[in-house]
Design an enzyme around this catalytic site. Sequence first.
Site, PDB file in Angstrom:
ATOM      1  N   CYS B  25      -9.756  22.613  32.847  1.00 24.55           N
ATOM      2  CA  CYS B  25      -9.996  23.029  31.449  1.00 24.55           C
ATOM      3  C   CYS B  25      -8.674  22.705  30.622  1.00 24.55           C
ATOM      4  O   CYS B  25      -8.468  22.233  29.552  1.00 24.55           O
ATOM      5  CB  CYS B  25     -10.142  24.487  31.031  1.00 24.55           C
ATOM      6  SG  CYS B  25      -9.268  25.804  31.568  1.00 24.55           S
ATOM      7  N   HIS B 162      -8.637  30.590  30.300  1.00 27.25           N
ATOM      8  CA  HIS B 162      -9.509  29.526  29.719  1.00 27.25           C
ATOM      9  C   HIS B 162      -9.184  29.062  28.594  1.00 27.25           C
ATOM     10  O   HIS B 162      -8.860  29.581  27.736  1.00 27.25           O
ATOM     11  CB  HIS B 162     -10.958  30.019  29.778  1.00 27.25           C
ATOM     12  CG  HIS B 162     -11.879  28.713  29.286  1.00 27.25           C
ATOM     13  ND1 HIS B 162     -11.879  27.686  30.404  1.00 27.25           N
ATOM     14  CD2 HIS B 162     -12.770  28.287  28.342  1.00 27.25           C
ATOM     15  CE1 HIS B 162     -12.811  26.797  29.911  1.00 27.25           C
ATOM     16  NE2 HIS B 162     -13.333  27.224  28.863  1.00 27.25           N
ATOM     17  N   ASN B 193     -15.406  23.737  23.760  1.00 24.32           N
ATOM     18  CA  ASN B 193     -15.304  23.856  25.117  1.00 24.32           C
ATOM     19  C   ASN B 193     -15.474  22.803  26.049  1.00 24.32           C
ATOM     20  O   ASN B 193     -15.612  21.474  25.429  1.00 24.32           O
ATOM     21  CB  ASN B 193     -16.247  24.921  25.545  1.00 24.32           C
ATOM     22  CG  ASN B 193     -15.903  25.756  26.783  1.00 24.32           C
ATOM     23  OD1 ASN B 193     -15.066  25.493  27.410  1.00 24.32           O
ATOM     24  ND2 ASN B 193     -16.943  26.814  26.949  1.00 24.32           N
TER      25      ASN B 193
END
Lengths: 104, 238
Positions: B25, B162, B193
Amino acid sequence: GFLGAQDPGPRPLELKEVFALFQIQYNRSYSSPAEHARRLDIFAHNLAQAQRLQEEDLGTAEFGVTPFSDLTDEEFSQVYKQPKVPGEVPRMVRKVRSLKQGKP
Amino acid sequence: VPPTCDWRKARIISPIRNQKNCSCCWAMAAADNIEAQWGIRYNQSVKVSVQELLDCGRCGDGCKGGWVWDAFITVLNNSGLASEKDYPYQSNVDPQRCRVKRNKVAWIQDFIMLQDNEQIIAQYLASHGPITVTINMKPLKQYRKGVFEATPATCDPWLVDHSVLLVGFGSSKSVKGMRAGTASSKPYWILKNSWGAKWGEKGYFRLHRGSNTCGIAKYPLTARVELPDQRHPVHCPP
Protein backbone atom coordinates in the site's frame (compact mmCIF):
# COMPACT_ATOMS: atom_id res chain seq x y z
CA GLY A 1 -58.00 -15.12 10.85
CA PHE A 2 -57.49 -12.09 8.70
CA LEU A 3 -54.19 -11.08 10.30
CA GLY A 4 -52.85 -14.59 9.90
CA ALA A 5 -53.47 -14.41 6.17
CA GLN A 6 -51.29 -11.32 5.81
CA ASP A 7 -48.11 -11.66 3.80
CA PRO A 8 -45.27 -11.52 6.33
CA GLY A 9 -42.99 -10.03 3.68
CA PRO A 10 -39.66 -11.32 2.53
CA ARG A 11 -37.94 -13.47 5.12
CA PRO A 12 -34.37 -12.56 6.07
CA LEU A 13 -31.72 -14.53 4.23
CA GLU A 14 -30.05 -17.30 6.15
CA LEU A 15 -26.32 -17.27 6.66
CA LYS A 16 -25.73 -20.04 4.10
CA GLU A 17 -27.72 -18.12 1.50
CA VAL A 18 -25.76 -14.93 2.17
CA PHE A 19 -22.56 -16.93 1.86
CA ALA A 20 -23.71 -18.45 -1.44
CA LEU A 21 -24.42 -14.96 -2.78
CA PHE A 22 -20.97 -13.84 -1.60
CA GLN A 23 -19.36 -16.74 -3.48
CA ILE A 24 -21.19 -15.77 -6.66
CA GLN A 25 -20.47 -12.05 -6.31
CA TYR A 26 -16.76 -12.50 -5.69
CA ASN A 27 -16.25 -15.68 -7.69
CA ARG A 28 -15.12 -17.86 -4.79
CA SER A 29 -14.86 -21.65 -4.81
CA TYR A 30 -13.22 -23.91 -2.24
CA SER A 31 -11.21 -27.08 -2.65
CA SER A 32 -13.29 -29.37 -0.41
CA PRO A 33 -16.49 -29.47 1.68
CA ALA A 34 -14.31 -29.12 4.79
CA GLU A 35 -12.72 -25.97 3.41
CA HIS A 36 -16.16 -24.66 2.46
CA ALA A 37 -17.36 -25.22 6.04
CA ARG A 38 -14.26 -23.50 7.45
CA ARG A 39 -14.79 -20.47 5.20
CA LEU A 40 -18.45 -20.35 6.20
CA ASP A 41 -17.39 -20.17 9.87
CA ILE A 42 -14.94 -17.37 9.08
CA PHE A 43 -17.65 -15.59 7.09
CA ALA A 44 -20.01 -15.75 10.09
CA HIS A 45 -17.27 -14.43 12.39
CA ASN A 46 -16.62 -11.52 10.01
CA LEU A 47 -20.31 -10.63 9.83
CA ALA A 48 -20.42 -10.53 13.64
CA GLN A 49 -17.37 -8.27 13.57
CA ALA A 50 -19.09 -6.03 11.02
CA GLN A 51 -22.08 -5.79 13.33
CA ARG A 52 -19.81 -4.68 16.19
CA LEU A 53 -18.23 -2.01 13.98
CA GLN A 54 -21.71 -0.88 12.98
CA GLU A 55 -22.60 -0.42 16.63
CA GLU A 56 -19.35 1.44 17.39
CA ASP A 57 -19.55 3.81 14.42
CA LEU A 58 -20.54 7.37 15.25
CA GLY A 59 -20.97 8.29 11.58
CA THR A 60 -22.96 6.97 8.65
CA ALA A 61 -20.81 4.04 7.58
CA GLU A 62 -22.21 0.65 6.63
CA PHE A 63 -20.35 -2.57 7.35
CA GLY A 64 -21.05 -6.06 6.08
CA VAL A 65 -20.08 -8.39 3.26
CA THR A 66 -16.92 -7.33 1.43
CA PRO A 67 -14.39 -9.08 -0.85
CA PHE A 68 -12.50 -10.05 2.33
CA SER A 69 -15.39 -11.65 4.21
CA ASP A 70 -14.00 -15.20 3.88
CA LEU A 71 -10.54 -14.30 5.22
CA THR A 72 -9.41 -14.63 8.83
CA ASP A 73 -7.94 -11.54 10.49
CA GLU A 74 -4.50 -13.18 10.27
CA GLU A 75 -4.82 -13.86 6.53
CA PHE A 76 -6.06 -10.35 5.92
CA SER A 77 -3.31 -8.74 8.01
CA GLN A 78 -0.61 -10.76 6.28
CA VAL A 79 -1.55 -9.31 2.92
CA TYR A 80 -2.82 -5.85 3.71
CA LYS A 81 -1.31 -4.70 6.97
CA GLN A 82 2.03 -2.93 7.17
CA PRO A 83 3.86 -5.03 9.76
CA LYS A 84 6.80 -2.70 10.12
CA VAL A 85 6.91 -0.09 12.85
CA PRO A 86 8.86 2.90 11.56
CA GLY A 87 12.28 2.91 13.17
CA GLU A 88 12.91 6.45 12.15
CA VAL A 89 10.51 8.92 10.62
CA PRO A 90 12.39 11.29 8.32
CA ARG A 91 12.77 14.68 9.92
CA MET A 92 14.83 16.28 7.22
CA VAL A 93 13.56 17.02 3.76
CA ARG A 94 15.86 15.84 1.02
CA LYS A 95 16.09 18.31 -1.79
CA VAL A 96 17.33 17.55 -5.24
CA ARG A 97 17.62 20.64 -7.34
CA SER A 98 17.64 20.15 -11.07
CA LEU A 99 19.93 22.32 -13.15
CA LYS A 100 17.24 22.86 -15.67
CA GLN A 101 13.60 22.98 -14.72
CA GLY A 102 11.55 20.11 -16.04
CA LYS A 103 14.49 17.71 -16.33
CA PRO A 104 15.15 14.91 -13.86
CA VAL B 1 -10.22 26.20 3.35
CA PRO B 2 -13.11 25.71 0.91
CA PRO B 3 -16.19 23.81 2.17
CA THR B 4 -15.64 20.99 -0.32
CA CYS B 5 -12.80 19.66 -2.45
CA ASP B 6 -12.73 16.63 -4.73
CA TRP B 7 -9.68 16.11 -6.92
CA ARG B 8 -11.42 13.20 -8.70
CA LYS B 9 -13.36 15.83 -10.64
CA ALA B 10 -10.13 17.27 -12.06
CA ARG B 11 -9.36 13.96 -13.80
CA ILE B 12 -5.88 13.78 -12.33
CA ILE B 13 -6.52 10.70 -10.19
CA SER B 14 -5.39 7.42 -11.78
CA PRO B 15 -7.68 4.34 -11.77
CA ILE B 16 -7.99 2.31 -8.58
CA ARG B 17 -5.08 -0.09 -8.13
CA ASN B 18 -5.20 -3.59 -6.63
CA GLN B 19 -2.38 -4.83 -4.39
CA LYS B 20 -3.50 -8.47 -4.72
CA ASN B 21 -1.18 -10.63 -2.58
CA CYS B 22 1.42 -7.98 -1.81
CA SER B 23 1.54 -5.64 1.18
CA CYS B 24 2.61 -2.64 -0.87
CA CYS B 25 0.00 0.00 0.00
CA TRP B 26 2.92 2.34 0.79
CA ALA B 27 4.25 2.10 -2.80
CA MET B 28 0.79 2.40 -4.36
CA ALA B 29 -0.08 5.45 -2.26
CA ALA B 30 3.23 7.07 -3.25
CA ALA B 31 2.64 6.28 -6.94
CA ASP B 32 -0.91 7.67 -6.74
CA ASN B 33 0.46 10.83 -5.11
CA ILE B 34 3.14 11.38 -7.78
CA GLU B 35 0.65 10.77 -10.61
CA ALA B 36 -1.84 13.27 -9.15
CA GLN B 37 0.82 15.92 -8.52
CA TRP B 38 2.22 15.38 -12.01
CA GLY B 39 -1.26 15.71 -13.50
CA ILE B 40 -1.87 18.99 -11.68
CA ARG B 41 1.49 20.52 -12.55
CA TYR B 42 1.90 19.36 -16.13
CA ASN B 43 -1.71 18.66 -17.10
CA GLN B 44 -0.49 15.27 -18.25
CA SER B 45 -1.79 11.84 -17.27
CA VAL B 46 1.00 9.43 -16.31
CA LYS B 47 0.93 5.99 -14.77
CA VAL B 48 4.16 5.23 -12.91
CA SER B 49 5.64 1.84 -12.07
CA VAL B 50 4.87 0.51 -8.60
CA GLN B 51 6.98 -2.55 -9.45
CA GLU B 52 10.07 -0.35 -9.85
CA LEU B 53 9.46 1.00 -6.33
CA LEU B 54 9.27 -2.58 -5.02
CA ASP B 55 12.22 -4.09 -6.93
CA CYS B 56 14.53 -1.11 -6.47
CA GLY B 57 13.62 -0.08 -2.92
CA ARG B 58 16.35 0.20 -0.32
CA CYS B 59 14.49 -1.80 2.34
CA GLY B 60 14.36 -5.25 0.77
CA ASP B 61 11.03 -7.05 0.36
CA GLY B 62 8.49 -4.30 -0.34
CA CYS B 63 5.68 -6.88 -0.39
CA LYS B 64 6.17 -7.23 3.36
CA GLY B 65 5.29 -3.62 4.02
CA GLY B 66 7.07 -0.30 3.93
CA TRP B 67 6.55 3.42 4.32
CA VAL B 68 5.69 6.12 1.86
CA TRP B 69 8.91 8.02 2.51
CA ASP B 70 10.88 4.90 1.47
CA ALA B 71 9.12 5.09 -1.89
CA PHE B 72 9.93 8.78 -2.33
CA ILE B 73 13.60 8.18 -1.44
CA THR B 74 13.70 5.45 -4.11
CA VAL B 75 12.25 7.88 -6.65
CA LEU B 76 14.88 10.49 -5.74
CA ASN B 77 17.73 7.94 -5.85
CA ASN B 78 16.57 6.60 -9.23
CA SER B 79 15.90 10.08 -10.68
CA GLY B 80 12.28 9.23 -11.41
CA LEU B 81 10.08 6.29 -12.30
CA ALA B 82 9.41 4.29 -15.44
CA SER B 83 5.87 3.86 -16.70
CA GLU B 84 3.52 1.15 -15.49
CA LYS B 85 3.37 -0.10 -19.07
CA ASP B 86 7.17 -0.47 -19.39
CA TYR B 87 7.61 -1.95 -15.92
CA PRO B 88 4.28 -3.61 -15.02
CA TYR B 89 3.05 -4.63 -11.58
CA GLN B 90 3.60 -8.30 -10.70
CA SER B 91 2.57 -8.36 -7.02
CA ASN B 92 5.88 -9.88 -5.90
CA VAL B 93 9.40 -8.60 -5.36
CA ASP B 94 12.66 -9.58 -6.99
CA PRO B 95 15.53 -7.17 -6.21
CA GLN B 96 17.55 -8.76 -9.03
CA ARG B 97 14.85 -7.62 -11.39
CA CYS B 98 15.51 -3.96 -10.54
CA ARG B 99 16.02 -2.12 -13.76
CA VAL B 100 16.61 1.56 -13.27
CA LYS B 101 15.41 2.51 -16.69
CA ARG B 102 16.44 5.56 -18.57
CA ASN B 103 12.97 6.23 -19.79
CA LYS B 104 11.40 8.05 -16.84
CA VAL B 105 7.86 9.31 -17.17
CA ALA B 106 7.74 11.27 -13.87
CA TRP B 107 10.14 12.46 -11.21
CA ILE B 108 9.99 14.54 -8.04
CA GLN B 109 11.94 17.48 -6.61
CA ASP B 110 11.54 16.45 -2.97
CA PHE B 111 8.94 15.35 -0.45
CA ILE B 112 7.58 16.87 2.74
CA MET B 113 5.66 15.85 5.82
CA LEU B 114 2.86 18.21 6.83
CA GLN B 115 1.88 19.10 10.37
CA ASP B 116 -0.44 16.65 12.14
CA ASN B 117 -3.30 19.13 12.00
CA GLU B 118 -6.43 18.37 9.96
CA GLN B 119 -7.12 22.02 9.18
CA ILE B 120 -3.62 22.46 7.73
CA ILE B 121 -3.97 19.18 5.85
CA ALA B 122 -7.26 20.38 4.30
CA GLN B 123 -5.70 23.70 3.34
CA TYR B 124 -2.72 21.99 1.70
CA LEU B 125 -4.94 19.47 -0.06
CA ALA B 126 -7.15 22.20 -1.52
CA SER B 127 -4.28 24.36 -2.71
CA HIS B 128 -1.60 21.81 -3.68
CA GLY B 129 -3.32 18.52 -4.54
CA PRO B 130 -3.68 14.99 -3.13
CA ILE B 131 -1.37 13.79 -0.35
CA THR B 132 -0.68 10.42 1.27
CA VAL B 133 -1.76 9.51 4.79
CA THR B 134 -1.27 6.43 6.94
CA ILE B 135 -4.19 5.22 9.04
CA ASN B 136 -5.28 2.43 11.35
CA MET B 137 -7.09 0.10 8.95
CA LYS B 138 -9.22 -1.62 11.59
CA PRO B 139 -12.64 -0.72 10.08
CA LEU B 140 -11.70 -1.23 6.43
CA LYS B 141 -11.96 -5.02 6.14
CA GLN B 142 -15.73 -4.85 6.79
CA TYR B 143 -16.36 -1.37 5.30
CA ARG B 144 -18.94 -1.02 2.54
CA LYS B 145 -19.86 2.66 2.31
CA GLY B 146 -20.53 5.88 4.23
CA VAL B 147 -18.52 8.00 6.66
CA PHE B 148 -16.75 6.13 9.46
CA GLU B 149 -16.29 8.05 12.68
CA ALA B 150 -14.45 6.54 15.62
CA THR B 151 -13.08 7.46 19.01
CA PRO B 152 -9.48 6.68 20.01
CA ALA B 153 -10.90 3.75 21.98
CA THR B 154 -12.58 2.18 18.93
CA CYS B 155 -9.83 2.95 16.38
CA ASP B 156 -6.44 3.66 17.95
CA PRO B 157 -4.89 6.70 16.19
CA TRP B 158 -1.36 5.62 17.22
CA LEU B 159 -1.51 2.20 15.54
CA VAL B 160 -1.35 3.27 11.92
CA ASP B 161 -0.73 0.45 9.46
CA HIS B 162 -2.14 1.33 6.03
CA SER B 163 -1.18 4.07 3.56
CA VAL B 164 -3.68 5.60 1.14
CA LEU B 165 -4.18 8.75 -0.93
CA LEU B 166 -6.25 11.63 0.43
CA VAL B 167 -8.15 13.11 -2.53
CA GLY B 168 -10.76 15.43 -1.04
CA PHE B 169 -13.15 16.42 1.69
CA GLY B 170 -16.75 17.53 2.21
CA SER B 171 -19.67 17.36 4.63
CA SER B 172 -22.81 15.27 4.79
CA LYS B 173 -25.97 15.31 6.84
CA SER B 174 -25.76 12.86 9.70
CA VAL B 175 -28.46 10.20 9.34
CA LYS B 176 -28.18 9.24 13.00
CA GLY B 177 -28.52 12.89 14.02
CA MET B 178 -31.57 13.29 11.81
CA ARG B 179 -33.20 10.25 13.37
CA ALA B 180 -32.74 11.83 16.77
CA GLY B 181 -34.31 15.04 15.45
CA THR B 182 -31.05 16.97 15.50
CA ALA B 183 -29.69 17.09 11.98
CA SER B 184 -26.00 17.86 12.06
CA SER B 185 -23.33 18.17 9.42
CA LYS B 186 -20.64 15.49 9.34
CA PRO B 187 -17.37 16.64 7.80
CA TYR B 188 -15.48 13.86 6.05
CA TRP B 189 -12.31 13.00 4.14
CA ILE B 190 -12.36 11.15 0.81
CA LEU B 191 -9.61 8.55 0.51
CA LYS B 192 -8.42 6.38 -2.36
CA ASN B 193 -7.60 2.80 -1.42
CA SER B 194 -5.63 0.20 -3.40
CA TRP B 195 -7.83 -2.88 -2.94
CA GLY B 196 -9.57 -2.83 -6.31
CA ALA B 197 -12.72 -1.05 -7.46
CA LYS B 198 -15.04 -3.75 -6.06
CA TRP B 199 -14.21 -2.71 -2.50
CA GLY B 200 -15.85 0.22 -0.65
CA GLU B 201 -17.26 3.15 -2.63
CA LYS B 202 -15.80 2.08 -6.02
CA GLY B 203 -12.39 1.74 -4.42
CA TYR B 204 -12.72 4.85 -2.24
CA PHE B 205 -13.84 5.34 1.38
CA ARG B 206 -14.68 8.18 3.73
CA LEU B 207 -13.53 8.94 7.27
CA HIS B 208 -14.75 11.59 9.67
CA ARG B 209 -12.80 14.85 9.43
CA GLY B 210 -11.79 16.82 12.52
CA SER B 211 -11.40 14.02 15.09
CA ASN B 212 -8.17 12.37 13.88
CA THR B 213 -10.24 9.28 13.15
CA CYS B 214 -7.94 6.22 12.91
CA GLY B 215 -4.84 8.46 13.09
CA ILE B 216 -5.36 10.12 9.71
CA ALA B 217 -3.28 13.15 10.76
CA LYS B 218 -0.26 11.16 11.98
CA TYR B 219 1.85 10.94 8.80
CA PRO B 220 0.58 13.33 6.09
CA LEU B 221 3.22 13.13 3.38
CA THR B 222 3.49 14.36 -0.19
CA ALA B 223 5.96 14.50 -3.03
CA ARG B 224 6.60 17.83 -4.73
CA VAL B 225 7.07 17.82 -8.46
CA GLU B 226 8.09 21.45 -8.73
CA LEU B 227 10.12 23.85 -6.68
CA PRO B 228 8.06 25.75 -4.08
CA ASP B 229 9.15 29.15 -5.39
CA GLN B 230 8.09 28.23 -8.93
CA ARG B 231 4.73 26.83 -7.95
CA HIS B 232 1.65 27.59 -10.01
CA PRO B 233 -1.55 28.28 -8.04
CA VAL B 234 -4.05 25.44 -8.27
CA HIS B 235 -7.63 25.07 -7.08
CA CYS B 236 -9.40 21.92 -6.06
CA PRO B 237 -12.77 21.31 -7.79
CA PRO B 238 -15.61 21.75 -5.26
